[in-house]
Design a protein around this motif. Structure first.
Motif, PDB file in Angstrom:
ATOM      1  N   UNK A   1      17.759  10.922   6.171  1.00 31.22           N
ATOM      2  CA  UNK A   1      17.320  11.584   4.953  1.00 31.22           C
ATOM      3  C   UNK A   1      15.801  11.634   4.861  1.00 31.22           C
ATOM      4  N   UNK A   2      15.314  12.708   4.318  1.00 32.63           N
ATOM      5  CA  UNK A   2      13.912  12.828   3.956  1.00 32.63           C
ATOM      6  C   UNK A   2      13.761  12.504   2.478  1.00 32.63           C
TER       7      UNK A   2
ATOM      8  N   UNK B   1      11.788   5.184   8.271  1.00 33.20           N
ATOM      9  CA  UNK B   1      10.980   5.891   9.256  1.00 33.20           C
ATOM     10  C   UNK B   1      10.834   7.333   8.867  1.00 33.20           C
ATOM     11  N   UNK B   2       9.754   7.960   9.293  1.00 26.18           N
ATOM     12  CA  UNK B   2       9.546   9.359   8.931  1.00 26.18           C
ATOM     13  C   UNK B   2      10.608  10.254   9.553  1.00 26.18           C
ATOM     14  N   UNK B   3      10.963  11.288   8.846  1.00 24.72           N
ATOM     15  CA  UNK B   3      11.972  12.242   9.315  1.00 24.72           C
ATOM     16  C   UNK B   3      11.256  13.431   9.925  1.00 24.72           C
TER      17      UNK B   3
ATOM     18  N   UNK C   1       0.838  -1.182   0.000  1.00 28.82           N
ATOM     19  CA  UNK C   1       0.000   0.000   0.000  1.00 28.82           C
ATOM     20  C   UNK C   1       0.877   1.236   0.000  1.00 28.82           C
ATOM     21  N   UNK C   2       0.411   2.272  -0.590  1.00 35.59           N
ATOM     22  CA  UNK C   2       1.145   3.536  -0.610  1.00 35.59           C
ATOM     23  C   UNK C   2       0.289   4.611   0.015  1.00 35.59           C
ATOM     24  N   UNK C   3       0.943   5.571   0.671  1.00 40.94           N
ATOM     25  CA  UNK C   3       0.223   6.658   1.310  1.00 40.94           C
ATOM     26  C   UNK C   3      -0.183   7.695   0.274  1.00 40.94           C
ATOM     27  N   UNK C   4      -0.993   8.657   0.715  1.00 42.40           N
ATOM     28  CA  UNK C   4      -1.475   9.689  -0.188  1.00 42.40           C
ATOM     29  C   UNK C   4      -0.344  10.580  -0.693  1.00 42.40           C
ATOM     30  N   UNK C   5       0.774  10.643   0.060  1.00 44.28           N
ATOM     31  CA  UNK C   5       1.896  11.471  -0.379  1.00 44.28           C
ATOM     32  C   UNK C   5       2.795  10.761  -1.372  1.00 44.28           C
ATOM     33  N   UNK C   6       2.500   9.477  -1.667  1.00 43.50           N
ATOM     34  CA  UNK C   6       3.282   8.750  -2.661  1.00 43.50           C
ATOM     35  C   UNK C   6       4.521   8.108  -2.093  1.00 43.50           C
ATOM     36  N   UNK C   7       4.689   8.123  -0.761  1.00 47.32           N
ATOM     37  CA  UNK C   7       5.865   7.488  -0.171  1.00 47.32           C
ATOM     38  C   UNK C   7       5.698   5.976  -0.201  1.00 47.32           C
TER      39      UNK C   7
ATOM     40  N   UNK D   1      14.381   7.949  -1.759  1.00 45.25           N
ATOM     41  CA  UNK D   1      13.000   7.604  -2.068  1.00 45.25           C
ATOM     42  C   UNK D   1      12.252   7.186  -0.802  1.00 45.25           C
ATOM     43  N   UNK D   2      12.960   6.476   0.086  1.00 43.33           N
ATOM     44  CA  UNK D   2      12.374   5.998   1.334  1.00 43.33           C
ATOM     45  C   UNK D   2      12.985   6.783   2.482  1.00 43.33           C
ATOM     46  N   UNK D   3      12.246   7.589   3.207  1.00 40.33           N
ATOM     47  CA  UNK D   3      12.814   8.332   4.337  1.00 40.33           C
ATOM     48  C   UNK D   3      13.332   7.362   5.408  1.00 40.33           C
ATOM     49  N   UNK D   4      14.455   7.709   6.000  1.00 43.44           N
ATOM     50  CA  UNK D   4      15.005   6.852   7.038  1.00 43.44           C
ATOM     51  C   UNK D   4      16.469   7.140   7.298  1.00 43.44           C
ATOM     52  N   UNK D   5      17.132   6.191   7.936  1.00 43.92           N
ATOM     53  CA  UNK D   5      18.541   6.297   8.291  1.00 43.92           C
ATOM     54  C   UNK D   5      19.359   5.487   7.280  1.00 43.92           C
ATOM     55  N   UNK D   6      20.378   6.135   6.698  1.00 44.02           N
ATOM     56  CA  UNK D   6      21.208   5.509   5.669  1.00 44.02           C
ATOM     57  C   UNK D   6      22.672   5.530   6.101  1.00 44.02           C
ATOM     58  N   UNK D   7      23.438   4.611   5.502  1.00 45.68           N
ATOM     59  CA  UNK D   7      24.891   4.584   5.686  1.00 45.68           C
ATOM     60  C   UNK D   7      25.546   4.681   4.311  1.00 45.68           C
ATOM     61  N   UNK D   8      26.483   5.640   4.182  1.00 46.00           N
ATOM     62  CA  UNK D   8      27.218   5.842   2.930  1.00 46.00           C
ATOM     63  C   UNK D   8      28.717   5.712   3.213  1.00 46.00           C
ATOM     64  N   UNK D   9      29.422   5.086   2.290  1.00 49.47           N
ATOM     65  CA  UNK D   9      30.863   4.900   2.447  1.00 49.47           C
ATOM     66  C   UNK D   9      31.523   4.872   1.072  1.00 49.47           C
ATOM     67  N   UNK D  10      32.814   5.223   1.035  1.00 48.06           N
ATOM     68  CA  UNK D  10      33.562   5.147  -0.226  1.00 48.06           C
ATOM     69  C   UNK D  10      34.952   4.587   0.061  1.00 48.06           C
TER      70      UNK D  10
END
Length: 255
Positions: A215-216, A253-255, A109-115, A164-173
């Motif tokens: 990220x939002x 999770x929502x930001x 299911x998707x919310x009305x905001x398209x998330x 695209x999906x709000x939440x907590x992310x990990x980035x590395x290089x």
């Protein structure tokens, strides 16, 4: 000779004293009690006796329920005993029967905001830059290919990851080059861009860095080169280089 024998017998008989009559009124003394004998061997157990009559009270015979009510009060609990030794592990039992299939899950299911819904809350990428030219200063690093890009939130041609999906992310290089290199992770969610440099002359340069971001939806993350202590010769270097940029969602999770 025969006459002499008969005469001798007559003489012996005549010489015996006359028989006297016994006195029947005479009585002997009583004897003593004999000593007690040794104990005998144990006998066989007797047969079980018959069941007794129920206990009697002033109100009449007691029932089993009455006897239970006569039970005394429960005593206080004793202290816990020490733990016994650990027993041996038992043998593995046989496999049980396979259970029935579970009910079907809920549809996405998707919310009305398209998330995206929780069932679609996933995102991960791993991009590789194999270009030998030195990455231009203060510009977004672009990449030649992606090893993982699910579900296509990273654009290798532009070098941008778009949330695209709000939440907590990990980035590395991780980078490898034969020249000094400085890289930093940039994002619209950051007030300051964390930068990383490596200077080690006459040997391969290995550089790594990482950051956790909240990220939002719609916010972007990218990798860019910047100048610190590199020389003009470093910027013109065209020897082999490689940069790997990774990112993935830890939890949504929502930001």
């Amino acid at each position: 000779m025969g006459g002499c024998s008969q005469l001798l017998v007559l003489l012996l008989v005549s010489s015996l004293p006359p028989l006297s009559r016994a006195d029947v009124s005479c009585r002997g003394t009583d004897g003593r009690d004999g000593e007690a004998g040794s104990p005998g061997r144990g006998g066989w157990p007797g047969v079980k006796g018959e069941k007794g009559e129920p206990a009697m009270t002033a109100a009449g015979p007691r029932t089993p329920g009455d006897l239970l009510r006569l039970k005394g009060e429960t005593g206080s609990r004793g202290p816990q005993g020490s733990a016994g030794p650990k027993g041996f592990q038992g043998n593995l039992g046989a496999f049980g029967h396979r259970g029935p299939p579970g009910p079907p899950g809920l549809g996405a299911q998707s919310s009305s905001s398209g998330q995206a819904s929780q069932q679609e809350a996933r995102s991960a990428f791993s991009a590789v830059r194999t270009e030998n030219s030195y990455p231009p200063y203060n510009q977004v690093v672009t990449f030649q290919r992606t090893e993982v890009n699910k579900p296509a939130d990273f654009n290798a041609a532009t070098g941008y990851f778009t949330c695209r999906v709000p939440g907590i992310y990990y980035f590395t290089f991780h980078s490898w080059a034969k020249v000094s290199l400085c890289l930093r992770i940039a994002s619209e969610a950051l007030d300051q861009k964390p930068g990383f440099c490596d200077y080690n002359a006459n040997s391969d340069q290995v550089l790594s860095g990482g950051v956790v971001l909240q990220l939002a939806a719609g916010q972007r993350v990218w990798l860019e080169s910047f100048r610190d202590q590199q020389t003009d010769k470093d910027a013109r270097d065209v020897r082999d280089k490689q940069i790997i940029f990774n990112g993935f969602l830890l939890f949504s999770g929502p930001v």
